[in-house]
Scaffold this motif. Structure first.
Motif, mmCIF file in Angstrom:
data_model
loop_
_atom_site.group_PDB
_atom_site.id
_atom_site.type_symbol
_atom_site.label_atom_id
_atom_site.label_comp_id
_atom_site.label_asym_id
_atom_site.label_seq_id
_atom_site.Cartn_x
_atom_site.Cartn_y
_atom_site.Cartn_z
ATOM 1 N N TRP A 162 -8.679 16.874 0.613
ATOM 2 C CA TRP A 162 -10.053 17.167 1.065
ATOM 3 C C TRP A 162 -10.038 18.041 2.323
ATOM 4 C CZ3 TRP A 162 -13.880 15.675 -2.198
ATOM 5 C CH2 TRP A 162 -13.543 14.717 -3.147
ATOM 6 N N VAL A 198 -0.715 9.599 -4.803
ATOM 7 C CA VAL A 198 -1.559 10.562 -4.085
ATOM 8 C C VAL A 198 -1.498 11.980 -4.653
ATOM 9 C CG1 VAL A 198 -1.847 9.326 -1.908
ATOM 10 C CG2 VAL A 198 0.132 10.807 -2.213
ATOM 11 N N GLY A 227 -6.583 8.178 6.144
ATOM 12 C CA GLY A 227 -6.148 7.773 4.798
ATOM 13 C C GLY A 227 -6.141 9.008 3.920
ATOM 14 N N GLY A 228 -5.642 10.099 4.486
ATOM 15 C CA GLY A 228 -5.805 11.427 3.880
ATOM 16 C C GLY A 228 -5.008 11.651 2.614
ATOM 17 N N GLY A 229 -3.991 10.799 2.343
ATOM 18 C CA GLY A 229 -3.185 10.991 1.136
ATOM 19 C C GLY A 229 -2.538 12.365 1.137
ATOM 20 N N TYR A 243 0.894 3.974 -3.090
ATOM 21 C CA TYR A 243 0.240 5.277 -2.964
ATOM 22 C C TYR A 243 1.218 6.444 -3.038
ATOM 23 C CZ TYR A 243 -4.309 3.212 -2.361
ATOM 24 O OH TYR A 243 -5.486 2.525 -2.587
ATOM 25 N N ALA A 291 -11.890 9.798 2.831
ATOM 26 C CA ALA A 291 -12.092 10.019 1.391
ATOM 27 C C ALA A 291 -11.349 8.985 0.566
ATOM 28 C CB ALA A 291 -11.629 11.423 1.003
ATOM 29 N N ASN A 292 -12.069 8.348 -0.306
ATOM 30 C CA ASN A 292 -11.491 7.336 -1.213
ATOM 31 C C ASN A 292 -10.805 6.220 -0.447
ATOM 32 O OD1 ASN A 292 -12.198 8.397 -3.835
ATOM 33 N ND2 ASN A 292 -10.884 10.124 -3.312
ATOM 34 N N LEU A 348 -3.763 12.023 -7.523
ATOM 35 C CA LEU A 348 -5.138 11.958 -7.012
ATOM 36 C C LEU A 348 -5.591 13.344 -6.539
ATOM 37 C CD1 LEU A 348 -7.212 9.737 -6.701
ATOM 38 C CD2 LEU A 348 -6.318 9.284 -4.415
ATOM 39 N N GLY A 364 1.353 6.174 10.195
ATOM 40 C CA GLY A 364 1.175 4.772 10.604
ATOM 41 C C GLY A 364 -0.046 4.146 9.962
ATOM 42 N N ASN A 365 -0.257 2.884 10.302
ATOM 43 C CA ASN A 365 -1.405 2.135 9.801
ATOM 44 C C ASN A 365 -2.681 2.663 10.467
ATOM 45 O OD1 ASN A 365 -3.378 0.217 9.289
ATOM 46 N ND2 ASN A 365 -1.985 -1.520 9.523
ATOM 47 N N TYR A 366 -3.621 3.160 9.680
ATOM 48 C CA TYR A 366 -4.799 3.782 10.310
ATOM 49 C C TYR A 366 -5.661 2.791 11.089
ATOM 50 C CZ TYR A 366 -7.181 2.807 5.731
ATOM 51 O OH TYR A 366 -7.684 2.251 4.577
ATOM 52 N N ASP A 417 -2.009 8.640 7.812
ATOM 53 C CA ASP A 417 -1.673 7.833 6.625
ATOM 54 C C ASP A 417 -0.299 7.226 6.869
ATOM 55 O OD1 ASP A 417 -1.313 6.941 3.787
ATOM 56 O OD2 ASP A 417 -2.994 8.287 3.406
ATOM 57 N N TRP A 418 0.213 6.458 5.936
ATOM 58 C CA TRP A 418 1.553 5.874 6.048
ATOM 59 C C TRP A 418 2.599 6.987 6.169
ATOM 60 C CZ3 TRP A 418 0.891 1.052 7.099
ATOM 61 C CH2 TRP A 418 -0.075 0.277 6.453
ATOM 62 N N SER A 475 0.808 -1.219 0.000
ATOM 63 C CA SER A 475 0.000 0.000 0.000
ATOM 64 C C SER A 475 0.850 1.281 0.000
ATOM 65 C CB SER A 475 -0.927 -0.054 1.217
ATOM 66 O OG SER A 475 -1.566 1.147 1.423
HETATM 67 C C1 LIG Z 1 -7.147 6.099 -2.590
HETATM 68 S S1 LIG Z 1 -6.061 6.926 -1.503
HETATM 69 C C2 LIG Z 1 -7.039 8.309 -0.974
HETATM 70 C C3 LIG Z 1 -6.214 9.485 -0.534
HETATM 71 C C4 LIG Z 1 -7.005 10.738 -0.211
HETATM 72 N N1 LIG Z 1 -7.946 10.522 0.874
HETATM 73 C C5 LIG Z 1 -7.704 11.251 -1.438
HETATM 74 O O1 LIG Z 1 -8.925 11.074 -1.568
HETATM 75 O O2 LIG Z 1 -7.043 11.848 -2.305
HETATM 76 C C6 LIG Z 1 -6.104 5.892 -0.073
HETATM 77 C C7 LIG Z 1 -5.156 6.376 1.002
HETATM 78 O O3 LIG Z 1 -5.261 5.500 2.125
HETATM 79 C C8 LIG Z 1 -3.955 5.206 2.583
HETATM 80 N N2 LIG Z 1 -3.992 3.891 3.228
HETATM 81 C C9 LIG Z 1 -4.471 2.739 2.749
HETATM 82 N N3 LIG Z 1 -4.399 1.777 3.667
HETATM 83 C C10 LIG Z 1 -3.850 2.354 4.774
HETATM 84 C C11 LIG Z 1 -3.552 1.878 6.055
HETATM 85 N N4 LIG Z 1 -3.812 0.622 6.427
HETATM 86 N N5 LIG Z 1 -3.009 2.752 6.947
HETATM 87 C C12 LIG Z 1 -2.759 4.040 6.594
HETATM 88 N N6 LIG Z 1 -3.055 4.549 5.374
HETATM 89 C C13 LIG Z 1 -3.582 3.717 4.486
HETATM 90 C C14 LIG Z 1 -3.094 5.211 1.339
HETATM 91 O O4 LIG Z 1 -1.725 5.398 1.638
HETATM 92 C C15 LIG Z 1 -3.707 6.360 0.553
HETATM 93 O O5 LIG Z 1 -3.103 7.587 0.852
#
Ligand SMILES: C[S@@+](CC[C@H](N)C(=O)[O-])C[C@H]1O[C@@H](n2cnc3c(N)ncnc32)[C@H](O)[C@@H]1O
Length: 330
Positions: free
Chosen positions: A170, A131, A164-166, A127, A231-232, A134, A213-215, A187-188, A123
């Protein structure tokens, strides 16, 4: 529907399909033969492009006019330039998703997806590459979302948790509309660094905090936020994964706090094809990714303790997005 409407509908479908195929073909020819690359160094005439690529001028001029109509090239005074979208198409998305679309027949036969972008191991690396793109894609929708929330008017001085704010597109867009709003992006580690860069460029660093970290494991605290944006993210989670995440978000919200899920929620006619291609693409490239319906999201929210949820379409490109907003309930 009368016979005339039926015929018009058929003609519309026919021309749309022919155009989509033709558009994809001229785009690919331009990529493969270096036509877009020839314009990267600066504006050029069709003769100059033809010479740079070792092609014939007349068909190149026809191709360039087609690319202008498609939007990857612009023209002025007989000279052609790359349009802004070409920057975007030079990166990760230059092949328009062919890597996974080529796998479609196999997916249809076996039901096995191509890549497991939703695996925790892959992941962060996946990403990191996506991101920022995105953010570019979602910027108008994020503006529309901030308007929908009434940031700066109906909603002010919020402590936002962006899960998971990327890039943070938003939440940072919401903060840009209200000087009292702060943003915390979970987010990571490599991704929150990217979000910090976006905050800096938007002059919002002083209102930005990162939770790397891992959300699924990050401590969001108790009662510390007024609005959680997801979001997403729900489309990369299973139903159980979403319910667990929403429960932890519920605890992180203070009294009167709200959650806003932003995701593909098919409702707008303009976005119908995009939404169905998106759902198929998700099936192709993820193991458990799926577009959850608004009804399903409402159910997960209720299971996590949230009150009544309102569903709103986000009226901006790609016309596939919607928001499901629910309050914490008491
Ligand atoms: C599709 S992207 C969406 C990013 C942002 N919210 C947007 O809409 O532009 C999904 C996001 O979730 C994060 N993500 C996915 N699994 C995760 C996890 N287990 N822990 C932390 N972040 C995670 C990814 O790194 C990525 O930034």
């Amino acid at each position: 529907m009368n016979a005339n409407d039926t015929q018009l509908g058929a003609l519309h479908a026919y021309f749309q399909l022919m155009n989509m195929n033709g558009a994809a073909r001229i785009y690919r020819a331009a990529q493969e033969l270096g036509v877009h690359d020839a314009l990267r160094v600066g504006a050029a005439s069709s003769a100059e492009v033809a010479e740079a690529c070792g092609l014939q001028e007349h068909p190149v001029a026809l191709l360039l006019d087609g690319l202008c109509a498609l939007g990857t090239v612009t023209s002025a005074a007989g000279r052609y330039s790359l349009a802004p979208v070409a920057d975007f198409l030079s990166g990760n998305y230059r092949n328009l998703g062919d890597e996974y679309w080529d796998f479609l027949p196999t997916f249809l036969r076996t039901g096995t997806p191509l890549a497991r972008m939703d695996s925790t191991d892959q992941s962060e690396a996946q990403y990191v590459q996506q991101v920022s793109a995105l953010a570019w894609m979602m910027a108008p929708a994020a503006e529309a979302f901030a308007g929908l929330l009434g940031m700066g008017t109906a909603r002010k001085s919020l402590r936002i948790l962006d899960v998971g704010g990327g890039s943070g597109i938003w939440s940072l867009t919401c903060a840009r509309h209200d000087a009292g709003t702060t943003v915390t992006v979970s987010d990571w580690p490599a991704i929150v660094d990217i979000a910090a860069g976006f905050a800096r460029r938007m002059a919002l660093s002083d209102r930005f905090t990162a939770l790397p970290g891992n959300y699924h494991e990050t401590d969001f605290g108790t009662g510390e936020f007024d609005l959680a944006i997801v979001a997403n993210v729900t489309h990369i989670e299973t139903p159980e994964g979403n319910v667990n995440l929403f429960r932890r978000i519920h605890d992180a919200l203070g009294p009167g706090g709200e959650i806003a899920i932003v995701d593909v929620i098919p409702a707008q006619p303009e976005g119908r094809l995009s939404a169905s291609l998106y759902a198929l693409g998700l099936g192709l490239r993820t193991e458990s990714g799926q577009v959850h319906s608004a009804a399903a999201l409402r159910q997960y929210l209720a299971q996590a303790g949230f009150g009544h949820a309102v569903v709103e379409p986000i009226l901006a490109p790609p016309f596939t997005m919607g928001a499901v907003i629910a309050s914490r309930g008491e």
